[in-house]
Every structure is written in structure tokens, then in C-alpha cells.
Design a protein around this motif. Sequence first.
Motif, PDB file in Angstrom:
ATOM      1  N   SER A 161      24.721 -14.784  -4.648  1.00  0.00           N
ATOM      2  CA  SER A 161      23.433 -15.295  -5.124  1.00  0.00           C
ATOM      3  C   SER A 161      23.109 -16.722  -4.689  1.00  0.00           C
ATOM      4  O   SER A 161      22.058 -17.245  -5.058  1.00  0.00           O
ATOM      5  CB  SER A 161      23.401 -15.209  -6.655  1.00  0.00           C
ATOM      6  OG  SER A 161      24.417 -16.014  -7.214  1.00  0.00           O
ATOM      7  N   ILE A 205      15.142 -12.336 -11.420  1.00  0.00           N
ATOM      8  CA  ILE A 205      16.175 -11.758 -12.311  1.00  0.00           C
ATOM      9  C   ILE A 205      15.960 -10.244 -12.385  1.00  0.00           C
ATOM     10  O   ILE A 205      16.897  -9.455 -12.247  1.00  0.00           O
ATOM     11  CB  ILE A 205      16.106 -12.369 -13.730  1.00  0.00           C
ATOM     12  CG1 ILE A 205      16.416 -13.849 -13.700  1.00  0.00           C
ATOM     13  CG2 ILE A 205      17.074 -11.649 -14.673  1.00  0.00           C
ATOM     14  CD1 ILE A 205      16.097 -14.573 -15.018  1.00  0.00           C
ATOM     15  N   GLU A 209      18.795  -7.563 -11.209  1.00  0.00           N
ATOM     16  CA  GLU A 209      19.541  -6.872 -12.272  1.00  0.00           C
ATOM     17  C   GLU A 209      19.408  -5.351 -12.164  1.00  0.00           C
ATOM     18  O   GLU A 209      20.232  -4.614 -12.704  1.00  0.00           O
ATOM     19  CB  GLU A 209      19.131  -7.365 -13.660  1.00  0.00           C
ATOM     20  CG  GLU A 209      17.832  -6.839 -14.175  1.00  0.00           C
ATOM     21  CD  GLU A 209      17.585  -7.253 -15.628  1.00  0.00           C
ATOM     22  OE1 GLU A 209      16.443  -7.108 -16.069  1.00  0.00           O
ATOM     23  OE2 GLU A 209      18.530  -7.720 -16.298  1.00  0.00           O
ATOM     24  N   LYS A 210      18.392  -4.892 -11.394  1.00  0.00           N
ATOM     25  CA  LYS A 210      18.266  -3.440 -11.166  1.00  0.00           C
ATOM     26  C   LYS A 210      19.509  -2.880 -10.478  1.00  0.00           C
ATOM     27  O   LYS A 210      19.829  -1.715 -10.604  1.00  0.00           O
ATOM     28  CB  LYS A 210      17.049  -3.160 -10.272  1.00  0.00           C
ATOM     29  CG  LYS A 210      15.736  -3.160 -11.033  1.00  0.00           C
ATOM     30  CD  LYS A 210      14.620  -2.607 -10.199  1.00  0.00           C
ATOM     31  CE  LYS A 210      14.099  -3.631  -9.246  1.00  0.00           C
ATOM     32  NZ  LYS A 210      12.874  -3.382  -8.565  1.00  0.00           N
ATOM     33  N   ASN A 212      22.479  -3.695 -11.169  1.00  0.00           N
ATOM     34  CA  ASN A 212      23.577  -3.662 -12.138  1.00  0.00           C
ATOM     35  C   ASN A 212      24.880  -4.205 -11.532  1.00  0.00           C
ATOM     36  O   ASN A 212      25.893  -3.502 -11.439  1.00  0.00           O
ATOM     37  CB  ASN A 212      23.786  -2.220 -12.644  1.00  0.00           C
ATOM     38  CG  ASN A 212      24.742  -2.185 -13.818  1.00  0.00           C
ATOM     39  OD1 ASN A 212      24.914  -3.183 -14.516  1.00  0.00           O
ATOM     40  ND2 ASN A 212      25.384  -1.044 -14.019  1.00  0.00           N
ATOM     41  N   PRO A 227      28.517 -10.509 -15.408  1.00  0.00           N
ATOM     42  CA  PRO A 227      27.219 -11.049 -14.981  1.00  0.00           C
ATOM     43  C   PRO A 227      26.184 -11.115 -16.098  1.00  0.00           C
ATOM     44  O   PRO A 227      25.268 -11.928 -16.051  1.00  0.00           O
ATOM     45  CB  PRO A 227      26.760 -10.068 -13.905  1.00  0.00           C
ATOM     46  CG  PRO A 227      27.982  -9.403 -13.425  1.00  0.00           C
ATOM     47  CD  PRO A 227      28.901  -9.341 -14.606  1.00  0.00           C
ATOM     48  N   ARG A 228      26.353 -10.273 -17.128  1.00  0.00           N
ATOM     49  CA  ARG A 228      25.363 -10.283 -18.212  1.00  0.00           C
ATOM     50  C   ARG A 228      25.320 -11.655 -18.882  1.00  0.00           C
ATOM     51  O   ARG A 228      24.276 -12.114 -19.327  1.00  0.00           O
ATOM     52  CB  ARG A 228      25.729  -9.182 -19.226  1.00  0.00           C
ATOM     53  CG  ARG A 228      24.617  -8.812 -20.148  1.00  0.00           C
ATOM     54  CD  ARG A 228      24.165  -7.368 -20.077  1.00  0.00           C
ATOM     55  NE  ARG A 228      23.896  -6.822 -18.791  1.00  0.00           N
ATOM     56  CZ  ARG A 228      22.695  -6.766 -18.216  1.00  0.00           C
ATOM     57  NH1 ARG A 228      21.641  -7.279 -18.809  1.00  0.00           N
ATOM     58  NH2 ARG A 228      22.538  -6.205 -17.054  1.00  0.00           N
ATOM     59  N   MET A 231      23.100 -13.776 -16.655  1.00  0.00           N
ATOM     60  CA  MET A 231      21.732 -13.237 -16.566  1.00  0.00           C
ATOM     61  C   MET A 231      21.012 -13.381 -17.912  1.00  0.00           C
ATOM     62  O   MET A 231      19.824 -13.695 -17.957  1.00  0.00           O
ATOM     63  CB  MET A 231      21.754 -11.781 -16.094  1.00  0.00           C
ATOM     64  CG  MET A 231      22.060 -11.674 -14.599  1.00  0.00           C
ATOM     65  SD  MET A 231      21.622 -10.085 -13.869  1.00  0.00           S
ATOM     66  CE  MET A 231      22.868  -9.055 -14.581  1.00  0.00           C
ATOM     67  N   ASP A 232      21.725 -13.149 -19.016  1.00  0.00           N
ATOM     68  CA  ASP A 232      21.105 -13.330 -20.341  1.00  0.00           C
ATOM     69  C   ASP A 232      20.724 -14.792 -20.557  1.00  0.00           C
ATOM     70  O   ASP A 232      19.662 -15.094 -21.109  1.00  0.00           O
ATOM     71  CB  ASP A 232      22.057 -12.878 -21.454  1.00  0.00           C
ATOM     72  CG  ASP A 232      22.163 -11.362 -21.546  1.00  0.00           C
ATOM     73  OD1 ASP A 232      21.343 -10.668 -20.902  1.00  0.00           O
ATOM     74  OD2 ASP A 232      23.064 -10.872 -22.253  1.00  0.00           O
ATOM     75  N   ARG A 235      17.648 -15.486 -18.647  1.00  0.00           N
ATOM     76  CA  ARG A 235      16.482 -14.860 -19.289  1.00  0.00           C
ATOM     77  C   ARG A 235      15.977 -15.745 -20.431  1.00  0.00           C
ATOM     78  O   ARG A 235      14.776 -15.934 -20.596  1.00  0.00           O
ATOM     79  CB  ARG A 235      16.856 -13.470 -19.816  1.00  0.00           C
ATOM     80  CG  ARG A 235      15.986 -12.344 -19.261  1.00  0.00           C
ATOM     81  CD  ARG A 235      16.292 -11.021 -19.933  1.00  0.00           C
ATOM     82  NE  ARG A 235      17.707 -10.698 -19.874  1.00  0.00           N
ATOM     83  CZ  ARG A 235      18.296 -10.140 -18.829  1.00  0.00           C
ATOM     84  NH1 ARG A 235      17.590  -9.823 -17.781  1.00  0.00           N
ATOM     85  NH2 ARG A 235      19.587  -9.887 -18.837  1.00  0.00           N
TER      86      ARG A 235
END
Length: 393
Positions: A161, A205, A209-210, A212, A227-228, A231-232, A235
Motif C-alpha cells: 500500500s 479504502i 477492502e473488497k 479482503n 488489516p482490519r 482499515m477500521d 474509516r
Amino acid sequence: MDYPHIAPNVWKLGVTDWDRRLFDSLIPLPDGTSYNAYLVRGSEKTALVDTVDAAMPDRLLEQLADVESIDYIVAHHAEQDHSGSLGAVLAKYPGATVLCSSKCKPMLIDHLALDGERIRVVQDGATVSLGDKTLEFIYTPWVHWPETMCTWLPQDRVLFSCDFFGSHVATSDAWANDKARVYEAAKRYYAEIMMPFRPAIRGNIAKVEKRNPAIIAPSHGPVYRDPRFIMDAYREWTSDTPKNEVVLPFISMHGSTRKMVDHLVHALSQRGVTVYQFDLSVTDIGKLAITLVDAATVVLGTPTVHVGPHPLVFYASHLANALRPKLKYASIIGSYGWASKAVEHIAALIPNLKVEVLAPVLCKGLPREPDFAALDALAAAIADRHSRLGSPS
Ligand code: FEO
């Protein structure tokens, strides 16, 4: 290879820059940083994902000493902390081709004087086969330059990334094991670099995130095997809903503005509002940026100097305007000697902040009872506005 193995035949290389304390001659790096590169070996071809800062090509070349051939070098981003060693790697591997986005190619030529013949543009969604591994390119503009992209390695579900999801932290851990530390460093990085581009980041994002991802491998800081977590966090930081928080950067030259700040902080605290107070003469500007990520309100405290705000408040106002945080409300407090245009000057400095301006409180000399009452009214107005905020999403 004797380097951290983040997936089968995928290694984390790069440099941990323990001692760097400033980025772009502007941004404090209290915890240093790293420039991560990754080596991906397929059954037929080998790719290097990003390089390292222009000051340290030799460190990367040492790590590549046993790598006989590199076919592709993915350049996610033209900024020199990742692209600065491309020239050295291209010189070592005459058969290597740089892969980058359409906007990145001219930037690499302009900023690094690279030979355009050795750069191949890959389109959004394009793939390149390494044999048993595939690189898929995902355009993610404005994280944080217009040319930025990510690379997806579907066989191992790794997302490379670059700056996106990165953190300025030097650590010997390849993985983000100390989540509290990495969260703070990633939030600082987001605040200083990414925040002006919140709407674009939200779209990016959703785009990544699609896939996964099982692993997110940024080009600064440690790698995420969860990664959540990051990513959370992104968000939440990019949402439009602020928190019940006030940021109060201030300067006081002779103590009067300081008395007003103390009173307002207490009054807000009594009303259940969290306040982050920063004396701009000593503060780490990155800490101030971090608090602007979530706050609903900024109150600038300034004495009047030559009719306008103190120069350090001028600077903080300009910075807040450039970072475009999700602030909803703003106000100004402070003391002046004989006359002031501080409010007008500050208002002109923050056109990007789409805020409701709550009644400023300025006083001549020492604050007195009517001034403290006005500060109480300001605290009540802020608490009332904040009580109507939705929950942060
Ligand atoms: Fe880490 Fe935008 O460079």
C-alpha cells in the motif's frame, strides 16, 4: 534470504531510519521512520516493490547482493523516500522495468531524471504475471499524491500500500505487534499527510477492502497481519462525524491569554467536553495535527501582536486550514493591549474550514468578570453544539 518473510517468497527489505527527526523539513518524526521495499519472487520473474529514500540506496543494494535478477520494480509513488533509489536499482539490473501509474511516469522523469524508456505504465486493474504469482495494480489517487497506487498479490492476499496505511515509526519488529504504538504513529502519519484528502481516501479504502487482504504491507512502519485494525482506524479518521473534543492551541506573552485559556478549559471540562490544550511556543505540531483528526471544535488563543494574531497562531491557523480536518465549530479568545484585528486576520486564514464561528472573546489587558462570563457562555455554546453531534462512525 535473511530478511523478514511476510508470505511465501515475499520478503520485507528496506531501511529503518532510527535517527530521522524531520520529514519534508517540516514534519516532526519523534519515533523515526522506515522505508520498506519488498521482494516478490515468482516461479518465472522477480519484482521489487518500491525502493528506499534517496539518501540510502547502498543499504538497499546490500540487501539485494544475492539477487541475480529483477524483472520489475513497482513504483507506487514518485515521492523520493520511495522512488529515490530507483536509479541505483535500475543501474544494477539493466533488464529491469519500472511499473507505475500513468500519472507517475512523468513525475519520475521530472523528479528523478529517470530514462522514460525503462518505465512502463500499468493501468488501473492491469496485471503482470511473475509465473505462480500475479501483481494486480490498483489506482488509489491522493494517498497522498495524485499518482499513488497499490499492488495486490492475490495468491497470498497481500496488499502493498506504500504510504496508504503507513506509519512513521522505527522499530525492529517487522509486524505491527505493538498495536497501541503503531496506532498512534499511523494516526500521526494520517494527520500530517493524508487528512486533506479524506473523501478520496474513503473511496480508496472501499476499493482495496473488497480484496479482503490478509496482510497489508505499507512502505513506512511495520506490516499488518490484522488489516482490519488499520482499515477500521482509517474509516473512523476519515468519517465526517467528529468527537466531543476541543483543540485549543494558544500563545500567551504576559499571562492574560493564559488565564482565559485556563478558565475556558475548566469550563469545558465541567461540561463534559474533552480539551487538548497546546502551548504553541513548545508544542510538537504533529501532536496538534493528531488531535485535529477527531475534534469537533478548535478554539485559537492569541494575544495581539501588531494588530493581528501572534505569528505562531498565524502558523497554526494556516496549518489547520491546509489539513482540512472535520471541524464543525471554531472560535478565538485572547487579550490585546490597545486594539486588535486578530479575529478578522484569523478568519481570513481559514477559508477551507467549513465551520460555524462561535462568538469570540477578546479582552483588553487582564480578563475580568465579564470576560470570564463570556468564556463560560462560549463553553456552554460549544457543549450544546457537541451534544447534537451524531456518534462517530
Ligand atoms: Fe512516503 Fe509520500 O512518501
